[in-house]
Design an enzyme around this catalytic site. Structure first.
Site, PDB file in Angstrom:
ATOM      1  N   HIS A   1       0.093  -3.165   3.461  1.00 52.80           N
ATOM      2  CA  HIS A   1      -1.212  -3.216   2.790  1.00 52.80           C
ATOM      3  C   HIS A   1      -1.839  -4.600   2.931  1.00 52.80           C
ATOM      4  O   HIS A   1      -1.193  -5.574   3.330  1.00 52.80           O
ATOM      5  CB  HIS A   1      -1.071  -2.880   1.298  1.00 52.80           C
ATOM      6  CG  HIS A   1      -0.252  -3.875   0.532  1.00 52.80           C
ATOM      7  ND1 HIS A   1       1.124  -3.886   0.573  1.00 52.80           N
ATOM      8  CD2 HIS A   1      -0.611  -4.893  -0.283  1.00 52.80           C
ATOM      9  CE1 HIS A   1       1.577  -4.859  -0.191  1.00 52.80           C
ATOM     10  NE2 HIS A   1       0.545  -5.500  -0.713  1.00 52.80           N
TER      11      HIS A   1
ATOM     12  N   ASP B   1      -3.994  -7.010   0.305  1.00 57.85           N
ATOM     13  CA  ASP B   1      -4.311  -7.090  -1.130  1.00 57.85           C
ATOM     14  C   ASP B   1      -5.811  -6.956  -1.381  1.00 57.85           C
ATOM     15  O   ASP B   1      -6.628  -7.590  -0.703  1.00 57.85           O
ATOM     16  CB  ASP B   1      -3.864  -8.434  -1.719  1.00 57.85           C
ATOM     17  CG  ASP B   1      -2.370  -8.650  -1.595  1.00 57.85           C
ATOM     18  OD1 ASP B   1      -1.619  -7.672  -1.552  1.00 57.85           O
ATOM     19  OD2 ASP B   1      -1.964  -9.836  -1.542  1.00 57.85           O
TER      20      ASP B   1
HETATM   21  C1  SIN Z   1       6.335  -9.481  -1.919  1.00 61.35           C
HETATM   22  O1  SIN Z   1       6.801  -9.291  -3.037  1.00 61.35           O
HETATM   23  O2  SIN Z   1       7.021  -9.929  -1.005  1.00 61.35           O
HETATM   24  C2  SIN Z   1       4.900  -9.172  -1.625  1.00 61.35           C
HETATM   25  C3  SIN Z   1       4.197  -8.670  -2.827  1.00 61.35           C
HETATM   26  C4  SIN Z   1       2.780  -8.249  -2.535  1.00 61.35           C
HETATM   27  O3  SIN Z   1       2.562  -7.204  -1.981  1.00 61.35           O
HETATM   28  O4  SIN Z   1       1.873  -9.009  -2.878  1.00 61.35           O
END
Ligand code: SIN
Length: 289
Positions: free
Chosen positions: A103, A105
């Site tokens: 994804h 963000d």
């Molecule tokens: C992660 O925890 O490594 C990434 C978390 C996220 O998707 O922001």
């Protein structure tokens, strides 16, 4: 690629993206010259990683504010230390992690976040790595025919299916443990070009992701699905990725417009606690046809 770093050691992690950066101590303070080099490394590599940073939440916030204004996440539980810091947490008894699919963000916002600064407070002994994929690397090898079609398309992104009530119908509340919530706030729908002109580099980047992109504008979801599925799989081909192994005190800064990421969920029985601060971005323009 810029090879004129004076105060940073920049070690690329893969051909596609990502670099570990040495020579930085956030707690000791970063001068304007070094900060400009960090910004350059961020633009060059899409995601940069610092090791062995011993910082308080206040220092994390102050560092984040140098990159831009803070975009407070609506759905992640906030840290007790400060409501502007989102917790990315998995306890030893919990099965689901946060961010387990590829994804970008906040692409459900019409002005999507520039990027995030993720700091590792507690990590499993092994596992819990994060994978990143370059959306420049994904765009460049597409055929001329595919590029021509995508340059004419925009796509709808939404938070509703991802963070609204319906997202949790099959979720055990015990396992969720209040880590995500505020479902009533999941009302965002945003329309973005499928091929964006990156606001820093001017390069073309593919901008669709499996968590939030639902359909092409003017197309039904059913019509959109085969092409979206192709693009989601194409965008995350191994040669477009890098993988980061966290240690306590590691810190990542990624560019949401140039990358996607995925948090591996392979560490059941151990705790992983990350602090995430997300930075405001700008509206995205279409790449030139
Ligand atoms: C992660 O925890 O490594 C990434 C978390 C996220 O998707 O922001």
């Amino acid at each position: 690629m810029n090879d004129t770093y004076r105060t940073l050691e920049v070690r690329p992690l893969s051909r596609a993206l990502g670099a570990e950066i040495g020579g930085v101590d956030i707690a000791a303070g970063i001068g304007d010259g070094q900060f400009a080099e960090l910004q350059q490394a961020f633009a060059d590599h899409g995601v940069i990683f610092l090791r062995d940073q011993d910082i308080t939440p206040a220092q994390h916030l102050a560092f984040a504010e140098r990159w831009g204004s803070i975009n407070v996440n609506r759905f992640f539980r906030a840290s007790d230390a400060d409501p502007r810091i989102a917790e990315v947490l998995k306890e030893p008894h919990q099965r689901a992690n946060i961010g387990s699919q590829w994804h970008t963000d906040h692409s459900y916002d019409q002005i999507p976040a520039m990027g995030s600064i993720l700091y590792a407070r507690e990590v499993p002994r092994v596992g819990g790595d994060t994978l990143f994929a370059s959306m420049y690397a994904a765009w460049d090898p597409l055929s001329d025919g595919m590029k021509a079609m995508l340059l004419g398309l925009r796509a709808w992104h939404s938070s509703r299916h991802a963070f609204g009530e319906a997202a949790y119908v099959d979720t055990d509340p015990e396992d969720l443990g209040g880590r995500l919530g505020n479902t009533a706030a999941a009302t965002q729908d945003a329309l973005h070009p499928v091929a964006i002109r990156h606001p820093l580099s001017g390069r073309t980047a593919l901008y669709v992701n499996g968590d939030f992109t639902l359909r092409f504008d003017g197309w039904s979801e059913e019509e959109s699905r085969p092409l979206l599925d192709y693009l989601f799989a194409h965008a995350t081909r191994p040669e477009f990725t890098c993988r980061f192994r966290w240690r306590q005190g590691s810190l990542a800064i990624w560019d949401n417009r140039a990358t996607q990421h995925l948090a591996l969920n392979d560490y059941h029985g151990e705790r992983r606690l990350m602090h995430r601060i997300t930075i405001d971005g700008v509206a995205l323009d279409a790449a030139a046809a």
